[in-house]
Design an enzyme around this catalytic site. Structure first.
Site, PDB file in Angstrom:
ATOM      1  N   HIS A  98      22.864  14.098  42.338  1.00  0.00           N
ATOM      2  CA  HIS A  98      21.777  15.070  42.314  1.00  0.00           C
ATOM      3  C   HIS A  98      22.559  15.750  40.497  1.00  0.00           C
ATOM      4  CE1 HIS A  98      20.460  19.619  42.202  1.00  0.00           C
ATOM      5  NE2 HIS A  98      19.295  18.773  42.736  1.00  0.00           N
ATOM      6  N   GLU A 112      21.663  13.547  37.694  1.00  0.00           N
ATOM      7  CA  GLU A 112      20.311  13.486  37.741  1.00  0.00           C
ATOM      8  C   GLU A 112      19.631  14.493  36.102  1.00  0.00           C
ATOM      9  OE1 GLU A 112      16.104  15.666  38.383  1.00  0.00           O
ATOM     10  OE2 GLU A 112      16.808  14.869  40.444  1.00  0.00           O
ATOM     11  N   HIS A 113      20.554  15.651  36.700  1.00  0.00           N
ATOM     12  CA  HIS A 113      20.118  17.031  35.957  1.00  0.00           C
ATOM     13  C   HIS A 113      21.146  16.825  33.933  1.00  0.00           C
ATOM     14  CE1 HIS A 113      19.005  20.501  38.716  1.00  0.00           C
ATOM     15  NE2 HIS A 113      18.047  18.954  39.428  1.00  0.00           N
ATOM     16  N   GLU A 166      20.604  27.294  42.178  1.00  0.00           N
ATOM     17  CA  GLU A 166      19.866  26.729  42.842  1.00  0.00           C
ATOM     18  C   GLU A 166      19.370  25.948  44.477  1.00  0.00           C
ATOM     19  OE1 GLU A 166      17.995  21.876  42.729  1.00  0.00           O
ATOM     20  OE2 GLU A 166      18.909  22.336  41.030  1.00  0.00           O
TER      21      GLU A 166
END
Length: 426
Positions: free
Chosen positions: A67, A70-71, A142
């Site tokens: 993840h 991906e960012h 987040e």
């Protein structure tokens, strides 16, 4: 290009593997102006222990790194990637799941230009010590935000209750602690392992010409060089058949409590059987708990459930489970009602009329979902990364019988494989 015709869905699927290993799937949809493209790697949050065939030692990387990667892929030294897409009238996004990471755009014009932007930014990583440290703060916030979200908390705690060792129990984003361990070097390490064209799939659907699309993609890839691909060996811990915990309870600031029941199922390695199990289980659960079910009508009228009540099912090569639940004033009563409904169906059988209604409903949902380019591309991607062609689902569903549905329910339900997650008011 290899052409596959799916007459039942009025689809033509064109596929080709480029010389560098990248698989391309094109699904033209005559009459559509929009084009939807999804560029994906078979790399998700569960892939935290692995090696390549050329290595002898397993590498263990921090949870949440897929993840995080991906960012960071959207960051470039000069122009922002979203600005580049906007220049050509495209809307872009990305997402990470347990088993895949995908980058996408949709547009109505400048398809070649947008394909070049998509391929170029995903195949050109840019990580620095500074931008990695900055991202840790963003993702930490987040994670904290989701920890306070009642629906997500109920779901994530259920995953931890069902699974003892499988990394599917870990939040896709990782933890605030685990992402602190991520460095520029670990990002590059994971990128070069999993983002090789041989481990990736590009799906393009909509108003396209397949051969022209292949030519555009091939022109882009011919300009780049990649090292030889070393197949990836993924290490997953052996997961017990039974659930880790039968019930978990948490308190949050919610107006109504939440109850989510999980049925731990068995993963399926064969693609054909995976597809059959997915659709057949969906028919069973819809018949028992869908909007047209006796359960839904009875308990929505009594006030035990509201419009948030739903079910879902997921099956992969690594894990499988069903989830049933929603908001309720009495979590224990809802848990009992769900279990009693399943056990009654096991003892009395599933009514033929209920089965047939749910089977036809599923067929209708398949037909209508493939009117959506996004649904078409995402289904092709999620199944395609597992080497499954999902579009003969109409034929598969048409062959199901009520007896098979009853047998599937027997396989799915066992008291030792049931967990319940409850979020109550403070």
């Amino acid at each position: 290009m290899k052409r596959t015709e799916v007459k039942s869905l009025n689809l033509e699927i064109y596929s080709h593997q480029l010389s560098n290993g990248l698989r391309l799937v094109c699904i033209p949809r005559p009459g559509y102006q929009q084009v939807y493209a999804l560029f994906s790697t078979a790399y998700g949050s569960c892939d935290n222990s692995f090696r390549t065939e050329s290595e002898s030692e397993i590498r263990k990387v921090p949870d949440g790194i897929a993840h995080f990667l991906e960012h960071k892929m959207f960051e470039e030294p000069d122009e922002d990637v979203f600005s580049r897409f906007a220049k050509y009238g495209a809307s872009a996004n990305a997402f990470t799941t347990y088993l895949q990471t995908s980058y996408l755009f949709s547009c109505t014009d400048s398809v070649q230009e947008n394909l070049n932007v998509l391929l170029d930014f995903v195949q050109h990583p840019y990580f620095t010590d500074a931008n990695v440290e900055k991202e840790k703060g963003i993702i930490s916030e987040e994670i904290r935000m989701y920890d306070d979200h009642p629906d997500w908390r109920c779901y994530s705690e259920l995953m931890k209750a069902m699974y003892e060792k499988n990394p599917v129990r870990i939040d896709i984003a990782g933890t605030v602690e685990s992402i602190q361990e991520i460095t520029k070097d670990t990002l590059y390490d994971c990128y070069h392992t999993f983002y090789h064209p041989e481990n990736m799939l590009l799906v393009v659907v909509g108003g396209i010409d397949p051969q022209q699309t292949l030519d555009w993609v091939d022109q882009n890839q011919q300009k780049k060089s990649f090292p030889a691909f070393s197949p990836i060996v993924r290490q997953y811990p052996k997961e017990p058949e039974t659930v880790y915990q039968q019930q978990v309870l948490h308190s949050l600031d919610v107006v109504r409590p939440k109850c989510l029941l999980g049925l731990k199922d068995f993963p399926v390695t064969d693609g054909e059987n995976m597809l059959r199990q997915d659709w057949l289980t969906g028919i069973v659960l819809d018949g028992l708990f869908g909007k047209a079910s006796v359960f839904y009508e009875t308990f929505s009228q009594s006030g035990l459930i509201d419009q948030t009540f739903s079910w879902e099912y997921e099956v992969t090569k690594n894990y499988a489970h069903a989830m049933i639940g929603g908001n309720t004033e009495s979590p224990q009563e809802l848990q009992k009602a769900i279990v009693e409904t399943i056990e009654r169906a096991l003892s009395d059988g599933i009514e033929a009329e209920t089965f047939e209604r749910s089977r036809k409903k599923l067929l209708g949902r398949i037909y209508t979902s493939y009117d959506s380019l996004a649904s078409l591309a995402r289904d092709m991607t999620s199944y395609g990364l597992q080497s499954i062609l999902p579009f003969h689902a109409i034929d598969v569903c048409s062959s199901f019988t009520c007896e098979q549905a009853e047998q599937r329910l027997k396989e799915l339900y066992s008291k030792e494989r049931v967990s319940c997650s409850i979020v109550k008011s403070l």
